[in-house]
Design a protein around this motif. Structure first.
Motif, PDB file in Angstrom:
ATOM      1  N   ASP A 245      -3.027   4.684  -9.574  1.00 46.71           N
ATOM      2  CA  ASP A 245      -3.387   6.042  -9.982  1.00 46.71           C
ATOM      3  C   ASP A 245      -3.263   6.198 -11.501  1.00 46.71           C
ATOM      4  OD1 ASP A 245      -0.633   5.845 -10.070  1.00 46.71           O
ATOM      5  OD2 ASP A 245      -0.248   7.694  -8.953  1.00 46.71           O
TER       6      ASP A 245
ATOM      7  N   THR B  42      -0.519   3.313  -5.151  1.00 46.58           N
ATOM      8  CA  THR B  42      -1.130   2.035  -5.506  1.00 46.58           C
ATOM      9  C   THR B  42      -1.523   1.241  -4.269  1.00 46.58           C
ATOM     10  OG1 THR B  42       1.020   0.912  -5.569  1.00 46.58           O
ATOM     11  CG2 THR B  42       0.184   1.796  -7.670  1.00 46.58           C
TER      12      THR B  42
ATOM     13  N   ARG C 114       0.839  -1.186   0.000  1.00 44.58           N
ATOM     14  CA  ARG C 114       0.000   0.000   0.000  1.00 44.58           C
ATOM     15  C   ARG C 114       0.877   1.241   0.000  1.00 44.58           C
ATOM     16  NH1 ARG C 114      -2.962  -3.469  -0.948  1.00 44.58           N
ATOM     17  NH2 ARG C 114      -4.842  -4.191   0.094  1.00 44.58           N
TER      18      ARG C 114
ATOM     19  N   SER D 237       3.212  -3.284  -9.611  1.00 42.07           N
ATOM     20  CA  SER D 237       2.752  -4.656  -9.847  1.00 42.07           C
ATOM     21  C   SER D 237       3.944  -5.604  -9.920  1.00 42.07           C
ATOM     22  CB  SER D 237       1.933  -4.739 -11.140  1.00 42.07           C
ATOM     23  OG  SER D 237       2.743  -4.586 -12.297  1.00 42.07           O
TER      24      SER D 237
ATOM     25  N   LYS E 196      -4.879  -1.571  -7.605  1.00 44.72           N
ATOM     26  CA  LYS E 196      -5.664  -0.335  -7.721  1.00 44.72           C
ATOM     27  C   LYS E 196      -4.650   0.796  -7.758  1.00 44.72           C
ATOM     28  CE  LYS E 196      -9.660  -2.457  -7.260  1.00 44.72           C
ATOM     29  NZ  LYS E 196     -10.573  -2.611  -8.401  1.00 44.72           N
TER      30      LYS E 196
ATOM     31  N   GLU F 278      -4.067  -8.231  -7.811  1.00 41.13           N
ATOM     32  CA  GLU F 278      -5.032  -7.148  -7.959  1.00 41.13           C
ATOM     33  C   GLU F 278      -4.347  -5.833  -7.643  1.00 41.13           C
ATOM     34  OE1 GLU F 278      -9.547  -5.784  -6.640  1.00 41.13           O
ATOM     35  OE2 GLU F 278      -8.635  -7.572  -5.750  1.00 41.13           O
TER      36      GLU F 278
ATOM     37  N   THR G 121       1.499   1.998 -11.442  1.00 38.21           N
ATOM     38  CA  THR G 121       0.778   0.716 -11.495  1.00 38.21           C
ATOM     39  C   THR G 121       1.664  -0.372 -12.070  1.00 38.21           C
ATOM     40  OG1 THR G 121      -1.378   1.783 -11.679  1.00 38.21           O
ATOM     41  CG2 THR G 121      -1.202  -0.468 -12.505  1.00 38.21           C
TER      42      THR G 121
ATOM     43  N   THR H 140      -4.912  -5.453 -13.201  1.00 30.41           N
ATOM     44  CA  THR H 140      -4.069  -4.285 -12.924  1.00 30.41           C
ATOM     45  C   THR H 140      -4.718  -2.982 -13.381  1.00 30.41           C
ATOM     46  OG1 THR H 140      -2.908  -4.322 -15.050  1.00 30.41           O
ATOM     47  CG2 THR H 140      -1.996  -5.685 -13.277  1.00 30.41           C
ATOM     48  N   GLY H 141      -5.754  -3.084 -14.206  1.00 27.42           N
ATOM     49  CA  GLY H 141      -6.342  -1.905 -14.799  1.00 27.42           C
ATOM     50  C   GLY H 141      -5.733  -1.554 -16.144  1.00 27.42           C
TER      51      GLY H 141
END
Length: 199
Positions: A58, A13, A9, A70, A56, A54, A66, A31-32
């Motif tokens: 910016d 991200t 965290r 990841s 989340k 997973e 991201t 990952t988006g």
């Protein structure tokens, strides 16, 4: 079973990554960034490492955090699952052809992170993924796993094929390297007795 979960965290991200080194290549990746998902799915399928990832991030800023995070979280989870690396083969090499493209990847899970990158892209994006982030993903991933990683695309033209062959070759080499050697299942594969520095 060699499994691990990492939660990461930051202000940029939020990530949960779970791996099973002795899996069958089952994955759930979100990952988006669609093309990055596709590549990490290839990594899972061809390494036989189960990956649940997973992210989340910016993405309203850009893809950098991201993509990088990841790789960091996934690399940390694999390193955690490897533990003291007792019994692993340690080395892996693979060639992955994809149509007109051929990539070679060699791995040493040495505890000494180092990336040699000899691959180029001729467009700025593949899907929505910025191609300048691809080698950065491997730099971050290999650094957290603690491996020497050599990536070389021997030839190729199609950018999608080049990237996919890199991920697939890495997956196959990683599959070899993390396997337990039945002849030395209780030993750390280093004359120094440790894989964390010069070994």
């Amino acid at each position: 079973m060699r499994t691990a979960t990492v939660a990461r965290r930051t202000a940029e991200t939020g990530i949960s990554a779970t791996v099973n080194l002795d899996g069958t290549g089952v994955y759930r990746v979100a990952t988006g960034i669609g093309f990055l998902d596709h590549m990490i799915e290839q990594l899972s399928r061809h390494s036989l490492i189960d990956i649940d990832l997973e992210v989340k991030g910016d993405l309203h800023v850009d893809q950098h955090h991201t993509t990088e995070d990841s790789a960091i979280a996934l690399g940390q989870a694999i390193a955690k699952a490897l533990g003291e690396k007792r019994g692993i083969v340690r080395y892996g090499t693979a060639y992955a052809p994809m149509d007109e493209t051929l990539t070679r990847v060699a791995i040493d899970i040495s505890g000494r992170p180092f990336l040699v990158w000899k691959s180029e892209f001729t467009q700025e994006k593949i899907g929505e993924l910025d191609t300048e982030l691809i080698d950065h993903w491997f730099q971050s991933f290999g650094g957290e796993v603690g491996m020497t990683l050599h990536v070389e695309t021997l030839y190729g033209k199609n950018n999608h094929h080049i990237c996919e062959s890199i991920f697939k070759a890495c997956a196959r080499a990683l599959r070899q390297a993390v396997e337990i050697d039945p002849r030395k299942a209780d030993a750390i594969p280093s004359t120094k007795g440790t894989l964390g520095g010069q070994a």
